[in-house]
Design an enzyme around this catalytic site. Structure first.
Site, mmCIF file in Angstrom:
data_model
loop_
_atom_site.group_PDB
_atom_site.id
_atom_site.type_symbol
_atom_site.label_atom_id
_atom_site.label_comp_id
_atom_site.label_asym_id
_atom_site.label_seq_id
_atom_site.Cartn_x
_atom_site.Cartn_y
_atom_site.Cartn_z
ATOM 1 N N ALA A 232 -43.941 57.893 -27.597
ATOM 2 C CA ALA A 232 -42.709 57.634 -28.363
ATOM 3 C C ALA A 232 -42.673 56.158 -28.773
ATOM 4 O O ALA A 232 -43.167 55.811 -29.864
ATOM 5 C CB ALA A 232 -41.505 58.030 -27.533
ATOM 6 N N ARG A 233 -42.149 55.295 -27.918
ATOM 7 C CA ARG A 233 -42.117 53.867 -28.204
ATOM 8 C C ARG A 233 -42.387 53.090 -26.920
ATOM 9 O O ARG A 233 -41.846 53.416 -25.860
ATOM 10 C CB ARG A 233 -40.740 53.457 -28.772
ATOM 11 C CG ARG A 233 -40.561 53.830 -30.231
ATOM 12 C CD ARG A 233 -41.545 53.079 -31.130
ATOM 13 N NE ARG A 233 -41.468 53.433 -32.528
ATOM 14 C CZ ARG A 233 -42.224 54.343 -33.143
ATOM 15 N NH1 ARG A 233 -43.123 55.032 -32.462
ATOM 16 N NH2 ARG A 233 -42.100 54.576 -34.438
ATOM 17 N N GLU A 262 -47.582 45.714 -30.110
ATOM 18 C CA GLU A 262 -48.753 46.351 -30.731
ATOM 19 C C GLU A 262 -49.268 45.456 -31.844
ATOM 20 O O GLU A 262 -48.458 44.902 -32.589
ATOM 21 C CB GLU A 262 -48.354 47.725 -31.280
ATOM 22 C CG GLU A 262 -47.982 48.686 -30.155
ATOM 23 C CD GLU A 262 -47.648 50.088 -30.650
ATOM 24 O OE1 GLU A 262 -47.835 50.386 -31.841
ATOM 25 O OE2 GLU A 262 -47.187 50.886 -29.824
ATOM 26 N N HIS A 280 -51.810 53.883 -30.514
ATOM 27 C CA HIS A 280 -50.737 54.435 -31.363
ATOM 28 C C HIS A 280 -51.302 55.429 -32.394
ATOM 29 O O HIS A 280 -51.200 55.212 -33.612
ATOM 30 C CB HIS A 280 -49.943 53.317 -32.052
ATOM 31 C CG HIS A 280 -48.561 53.768 -32.476
ATOM 32 N ND1 HIS A 280 -47.483 52.944 -32.515
ATOM 33 C CD2 HIS A 280 -48.092 54.978 -32.876
ATOM 34 C CE1 HIS A 280 -46.413 53.602 -32.928
ATOM 35 N NE2 HIS A 280 -46.763 54.856 -33.155
HETATM 36 C C1 MLT Z 1 -43.881 57.323 -36.139
HETATM 37 O O1 MLT Z 1 -42.872 56.693 -35.800
HETATM 38 O O2 MLT Z 1 -43.958 57.876 -37.229
HETATM 39 C C2 MLT Z 1 -45.033 57.434 -35.178
HETATM 40 O O3 MLT Z 1 -44.948 56.516 -34.155
HETATM 41 C C3 MLT Z 1 -46.380 57.458 -35.818
HETATM 42 C C4 MLT Z 1 -46.787 56.254 -36.599
HETATM 43 O O4 MLT Z 1 -46.160 55.229 -36.597
HETATM 44 O O5 MLT Z 1 -47.823 56.311 -37.248
#
Ligand code: MLT
Length: 315
Positions: A232-233, A262, A280
């Site tokens: 998720a985060r 990140e 990620h």
């Molecule tokens: C998102 O928020 O869409 C996901 O974490 C995937 C991404 O960032 O590529």
């Protein structure tokens, strides 16, 4: 009349990008991915911006872009955008809801399986010319209790994809009043999930209520045989506490795709055997990138050519 100048900063499906480039009425920067240095030089002129997670429009960024009218996050989470400041400046923000959710749910499942069966470590060992069956005895997912924290689109998709493993699913989400699936049971607290589940998967957005929510105290409630997955985060979990709990071997393992900062730098997490790390990759499939790109390109055209704002995300 000059055409609105659009920049795609963090990559996009090639076919979708060339369609966008060929759209009458828009001037699209010729590269579908630009470095952050190059992006800085484009900011004074950019009017429409499509980003993923590598670009973080904060105050300084937005102040350097006086002509910016619209940001699209090609993906789900918009926590990398200072939305309150966008609102103050009249810059609209959208995401592409749902477009990469299946990939994110499947990646959480992949992290579960890899963590339970030590596949990543076994692969490393094989490439090292070893044959070490004894070191990699794992655990099954079948018939286990899976706790899903955050039961929005991705959490619910994961719940559906898990069905073949016949788990007992518990979920926590104050925004979901009753379970949409007969095989999933709503519980009243995050603690209940941490105490009882064999596999815990995080699927909440990063908001004030979830920032740092998973700390040492909460993780120490987990069964010693349990694993924790985060696609998720990163900032939902206190990473120092995660390191501590894993290095003390108080839980069986973890699978993490997201990190407080990140790209992940010189983190102590990289030294641990009992965590699987991925950079990620939740939304990083060809299928998801096609869908998010297509949706983002469509929304950009609608905004500048038809004066329509789709999938707006508020501050
Ligand atoms: C998102 O928020 O869409 C996901 O974490 C995937 C991404 O960032 O590529």
């Amino acid at each position: 009349m000059s055409k609105p100048f659009i920049v795609v900063s963090d990559g996009m499906d090639s076919g979708v990008f060339s369609d966008l480039r060929n759209t009458d009425g828009l001037e699209v920067h010729p590269e579908k991915k630009v470095s952050q240095e190059e992006l800085k030089t484009l900011l004074p002129k950019v009017e429409g911006l499509i980003i993923r997670s590598a670009t973080s429009p904060d105050k300084a960024f937005l102040d350097a872009a006086p002509n910016l009218k619209y940001i699209i996050r090609a993906g789900e989470g918009t926590d990398n955008i200072d939305k309150a400041y966008c609102q103050e400046k009249g810059i609209k923000v959208s995401n592409t809801p749902g477009a990469n959710n299946n990939s994110a749910a499947e990646h959480a499942l992949a992290l579960m399986m890899t963590t339970l069966r030590h596949t990543a470590n076994a692969d490393k060992s094989m490439k090292n010319n070893e044959w070490n069956k004894a070191a990699f005895t794992g655990n099954e997912l079948w018939n286990k209790t899976v706790g899903i924290i955050g039961f929005g689109r991705i959490g619910q998709l994961l719940c559906k994809r898990l069905q073949g493993f016949e788990p007992q699913v518990l979920f926590f989400d104050p925004g979901v009043s009753e379970s949409p699936f007969p095989w999933a049971k709503k519980v009243d607290s995050v603690e209940e999930i941490f105490k009882t589940a064999d596999v815990i998967s995080l699927h909440t957005p990063l908001i004030d209520a979830t920032r740092g929510m998973v700390n040492y105290d909460l993780m120490s409630k987990m069964k010693p045989s349990a694993i924790l997955v985060n696609a998720a985060r990163g900032k939902i979990v206190n990473e120092d506490d995660l390191y501590k709990i894993l290095s003390e071997k108080k839980i069986k393992g973890a699978g993490f795709d997201v990190f407080a900062e990140e790209p992940l730098g010189e983190s102590k997490l990289r030294e641990l055997e009992n965590i699987v790390l991925t950079p990620h990759l939740g939304g990083s499939t060809e299928e998801a990138q096609f869908r998010v790109g297509e949706m983002a390109a469509h929304q950009m055209k609608e905004f500048f050519l038809n004066n329509k704002l789709l999938n707006e995300v508020g501050a």
